[in-house]
Design a protein around this motif. Sequence first.
Motif, PDB file in Angstrom:
ATOM      1  N   LEU A   4       0.831  -1.124  -0.028  1.00  0.00           N
ATOM      2  CA  LEU A   4      -0.107   0.074   0.081  1.00  0.00           C
ATOM      3  C   LEU A   4       0.776   1.309   0.086  1.00  0.00           C
ATOM      4  CD1 LEU A   4      -2.889  -1.053   2.467  1.00  0.00           C
ATOM      5  CD2 LEU A   4      -3.024  -0.881   0.104  1.00  0.00           C
ATOM      6  N   PRO A   5       0.433   2.283  -0.968  1.00  0.00           N
ATOM      7  CA  PRO A   5       1.179   3.415  -0.736  1.00  0.00           C
ATOM      8  C   PRO A   5       1.209   4.183   0.505  1.00  0.00           C
ATOM      9  CG  PRO A   5      -0.541   3.638  -2.122  1.00  0.00           C
ATOM     10  CD  PRO A   5      -0.650   2.253  -1.736  1.00  0.00           C
ATOM     11  N   VAL A   6       0.092   4.126   1.281  1.00  0.00           N
ATOM     12  CA  VAL A   6       0.031   4.745   2.658  1.00  0.00           C
ATOM     13  C   VAL A   6      -0.546   3.789   3.586  1.00  0.00           C
ATOM     14  CG1 VAL A   6      -0.300   7.351   1.760  1.00  0.00           C
ATOM     15  CG2 VAL A   6      -2.307   5.690   1.796  1.00  0.00           C
ATOM     16  N   PRO A   7      -0.399   4.052   4.715  1.00  0.00           N
ATOM     17  CA  PRO A   7      -0.541   3.253   5.873  1.00  0.00           C
ATOM     18  C   PRO A   7      -2.403   3.234   5.850  1.00  0.00           C
ATOM     19  CG  PRO A   7       0.960   4.453   6.797  1.00  0.00           C
ATOM     20  CD  PRO A   7       0.711   5.013   5.403  1.00  0.00           C
ATOM     21  N   ILE A   8      -3.051   2.198   6.181  1.00  0.00           N
ATOM     22  CA  ILE A   8      -4.589   2.291   6.203  1.00  0.00           C
ATOM     23  C   ILE A   8      -5.004   1.920   7.720  1.00  0.00           C
ATOM     24  CG2 ILE A   8      -5.076   2.053   3.689  1.00  0.00           C
ATOM     25  CD1 ILE A   8      -5.663  -0.931   4.978  1.00  0.00           C
ATOM     26  N   ALA A   9      -4.205   1.462   8.463  1.00  0.00           N
ATOM     27  CA  ALA A   9      -4.503   0.807   9.699  1.00  0.00           C
ATOM     28  C   ALA A   9      -3.546   1.374  10.942  1.00  0.00           C
ATOM     29  CB  ALA A   9      -4.834  -0.515   9.767  1.00  0.00           C
ATOM     30  N   MET A  10      -4.216   1.030  12.076  1.00  0.00           N
ATOM     31  CA  MET A  10      -3.202   1.567  13.214  1.00  0.00           C
ATOM     32  C   MET A  10      -3.317   0.570  14.254  1.00  0.00           C
ATOM     33  SD  MET A  10      -3.900   5.525  14.092  1.00  0.00           S
ATOM     34  CE  MET A  10      -5.496   5.408  14.291  1.00  0.00           C
ATOM     35  N   GLU A  11      -2.408   0.480  15.276  1.00  0.00           N
ATOM     36  CA  GLU A  11      -2.188  -0.321  16.300  1.00  0.00           C
ATOM     37  C   GLU A  11      -3.150   0.042  17.492  1.00  0.00           C
ATOM     38  OE1 GLU A  11       2.105  -1.509  16.863  1.00  0.00           O
ATOM     39  OE2 GLU A  11       2.003   0.142  15.137  1.00  0.00           O
ATOM     40  N   ASP A  12      -3.644  -0.531  18.121  1.00  0.00           N
ATOM     41  CA  ASP A  12      -3.326  -2.181  18.409  1.00  0.00           C
ATOM     42  C   ASP A  12      -4.330  -3.045  17.420  1.00  0.00           C
ATOM     43  OD1 ASP A  12      -1.990  -1.709  20.469  1.00  0.00           O
ATOM     44  OD2 ASP A  12      -3.589  -1.868  21.752  1.00  0.00           O
ATOM     45  N   ILE A  13      -3.718  -4.088  17.142  1.00  0.00           N
ATOM     46  CA  ILE A  13      -4.345  -5.156  16.206  1.00  0.00           C
ATOM     47  C   ILE A  13      -4.705  -6.245  16.907  1.00  0.00           C
ATOM     48  CG2 ILE A  13      -3.782  -6.268  14.019  1.00  0.00           C
ATOM     49  CD1 ILE A  13      -1.101  -4.789  14.124  1.00  0.00           C
ATOM     50  N   LEU A  14      -6.229  -6.351  16.302  1.00  0.00           N
ATOM     51  CA  LEU A  14      -6.679  -7.698  16.710  1.00  0.00           C
ATOM     52  C   LEU A  14      -6.513  -8.658  15.532  1.00  0.00           C
ATOM     53  CD1 LEU A  14      -8.696  -9.721  18.353  1.00  0.00           C
ATOM     54  CD2 LEU A  14     -10.482  -8.875  17.062  1.00  0.00           C
ATOM     55  N   ILE A  15      -5.818  -9.809  15.833  1.00  0.00           N
ATOM     56  CA  ILE A  15      -5.758 -10.801  14.950  1.00  0.00           C
ATOM     57  C   ILE A  15      -6.358 -11.900  15.207  1.00  0.00           C
ATOM     58  CG2 ILE A  15      -3.548 -12.348  13.697  1.00  0.00           C
ATOM     59  CD1 ILE A  15      -1.655 -10.660  14.691  1.00  0.00           C
ATOM     60  N   THR A  16      -7.404 -12.369  14.420  1.00  0.00           N
ATOM     61  CA  THR A  16      -8.247 -13.411  14.578  1.00  0.00           C
ATOM     62  C   THR A  16      -8.473 -14.392  13.387  1.00  0.00           C
ATOM     63  OG1 THR A  16     -10.497 -13.858  15.338  1.00  0.00           O
ATOM     64  CG2 THR A  16     -10.200 -11.997  13.695  1.00  0.00           C
ATOM     65  N   SER A  17      -9.320 -15.403  13.337  1.00  0.00           N
ATOM     66  CA  SER A  17      -9.475 -16.189  12.364  1.00  0.00           C
ATOM     67  C   SER A  17     -11.019 -16.225  11.804  1.00  0.00           C
ATOM     68  CB  SER A  17      -8.800 -17.757  12.895  1.00  0.00           C
ATOM     69  OG  SER A  17      -9.445 -18.592  11.996  1.00  0.00           O
ATOM     70  N   ALA A  18     -11.152 -16.974  10.467  1.00  0.00           N
ATOM     71  CA  ALA A  18     -12.313 -16.947  10.098  1.00  0.00           C
ATOM     72  C   ALA A  18     -12.380 -18.255   9.600  1.00  0.00           C
ATOM     73  CB  ALA A  18     -12.696 -16.045   9.052  1.00  0.00           C
ATOM     74  N   GLY A  19     -12.866 -19.540  10.127  1.00  0.00           N
ATOM     75  CA  GLY A  19     -12.682 -20.784   9.823  1.00  0.00           C
ATOM     76  C   GLY A  19     -11.673 -21.693  10.855  1.00  0.00           C
ATOM     77  N   GLN A  20     -11.006 -20.986  11.805  1.00  0.00           N
ATOM     78  CA  GLN A  20     -10.161 -21.537  12.682  1.00  0.00           C
ATOM     79  C   GLN A  20      -9.160 -22.435  12.118  1.00  0.00           C
ATOM     80  OE1 GLN A  20     -10.437 -20.646  16.020  1.00  0.00           O
ATOM     81  NE2 GLN A  20     -12.352 -19.418  15.254  1.00  0.00           N
ATOM     82  N   ALA A  21      -8.661 -21.927  11.108  1.00  0.00           N
ATOM     83  CA  ALA A  21      -7.264 -22.821  10.552  1.00  0.00           C
ATOM     84  C   ALA A  21      -6.250 -22.249  11.305  1.00  0.00           C
ATOM     85  CB  ALA A  21      -7.076 -22.673   9.178  1.00  0.00           C
TER      86      ALA A  21
END
Lengths: 462, 196
Positions: free
Chosen positions: B36-53
């Motif tokens: 991406l040319p510019v950031p689109i998001a900020m911290e804090d990040i929630l890392i989660t799963s869709a499908g639980q792999a």
Amino acid sequence: MKKNDNHISIMIGSLLVMLGILLPTIVESSSTYMIENMEASILLRDSGKLVIISILYVAKYTMIFFFIFFGGILVIHGKFNRNGNLIWQLLYALTILLILFIYNYLHKEGFSYIGILLTLAILLFIQGFIPRRKNFYLIYSVLLFIVLLAMSWMQLIPWLSKFGIGTNDIATSLKIADHYLTGNYLLNTLASLFFILFLIISVILTFLLNLLNKRIIAMEKIQEGEQELKAARIALVESKLHEEINSLVHDLKTPLTTMEGLSSLIKMRLEKSGETSIKNYLERMGSSIQKMNDMISEILYEHNKQPISIKELLEYVTSHLILAEQNIEIVVNLEGNLPPICVNKIRFSRAISNLLENAISSMAGKAGSIHVNVNRVDKHIVFRIIDNGQGIKTSHLHAIWDEGFSTRNSSGIGLSFVKSVVENHHGTIQVSSVPGSHTQMNIILPIHEEGEKAYEYNNLSR
Amino acid sequence: MKQFIPTFIGICLACFLLTFEMVNPSSGKINTYPNLPVPIAMEDILITSAGQAVESAVLKSIADNLNLESDYRPRALATDLYEYKSVVMIVGYSKNGLSQTLRNVKEEFHRAKELVQEAEKNSIPVILVDISGVLREDETTWGLLESIIPHTTYYIGLKNSKHSRDLRMLLKEHHVPTTLVNEIKEIEVPFNSAYR
């Protein structure tokens, strides 16, 4: 294979298939362990854990598929009882595909059919080389286990994923984790190595088994040939021996005839001189010579028979029996008014002697009793010889009449001789035995009616 | 030779199925970003799963590597969003992974959908990541992609994928900036670009 065995085979096979299908549910904790450790492996960047998970994966799925594939063969073998032909192989393949379709449907693990088809193809190929002998299932299970080990490792080879191999959930997770940690270097090396290793082992084992089987077949053929040759040699020796004995016994008749003639001549001369005591001696001598002549005739000609009272026959037999200091009691029970029987005295006595000697041997040096009961039943005379010795194994009851069969390292011709003598007298012989309790031999002889032709070949002896 | 006919049939059938399994390289055209040319998001990040792999943990590992402030909560709910400023969702259905939770597939669909909808409502950017490529292309995974992509801010995936044509069409339709990489490790650059 018997019907009962077929049912057992189907039952065990079905149970194994059921176990294979239900095993993922039974050992669900193993999946939890694998998933948790895979996650830990990614978070800690520890590829060593992936090796342990891979081994666990291979162990689990080898076990599951072993139950399914082995159960399948037992079911098909039991149901159709045809091992190895084309239809049987196709049925086996279809059954396994059906079972694995059910497995995939129930567990939704997404095992690819390409891997299953390749496993089946290898197994069917190998089956063609497994000898259809008594150890078939053992050999098949060992080979199946090795092939399944190879195929389970194959599921973990990342570079085969593009061909649709190893698409099940845990294999996929392992490959992705490995992709991130080692760029698939670890599993591509490890899984490929084990896959090739186990595949080579299965091929070598099959090749060796095939070679061994060919050797065994060749050896069996050689053994069969040797046995036939040995039997032919024995038959030749026996026939020559028999001929020799016959001619020797026949030669005995010549001096006997001379002795008989000379004693008659002396008797005639003595009659003229009026000497009576020597004449009596000569008459007794002549009678003995005559008896000896008859005996020789009976030995020479088995169809030569004469009427004899049963009492006299049994006295003759028991008087010649050697009990050799054994504490064995022989009890003879004869029914009253038994008619005389028409037998070849020498041969029939020998037959009864053989049975009594066998009965004595069965006591194995211990004390015991032998009962000889003779009765009239309708138009037959029944000899029952009962001993309380070791008895005969049920599996041996048919074989005892075969020439050469013996459990005591003897010639094995005694009972076959007895049978042939009894049958030569138009009789039958039966045996019943309870191992460890008793043995009973029944000889059933027909009674010759008065006027019936009783003397066969009598003239030949004179 | 007759005895080897079933073996031959088995190999032929396997080869036949192989033609269906092989990845078709032809795919729909889409303009992608190397990053991406510019950031689109900020911290804090929630890392989660869709499908639980289980591979969801890969993103946590990458985030840690990039020193991004993140929490790895594969079973997070929409109600957990209040403490985060961005969501990274890794898509991939795993039967064994899902069996570790108390949810079924339908409930997992609902959780994932609710989470991204709540994020969209609160203007929290959602970065969707698919690192399973050709390995997880079952209907459930595709269903998850279909339901999440409309609420996605940025998509990072692998170039090699059987459903890539349909996926690219879907991303194009919803105007989702997309980055496709060859290797999982290459995700680090576009992922970093979303924050810095």
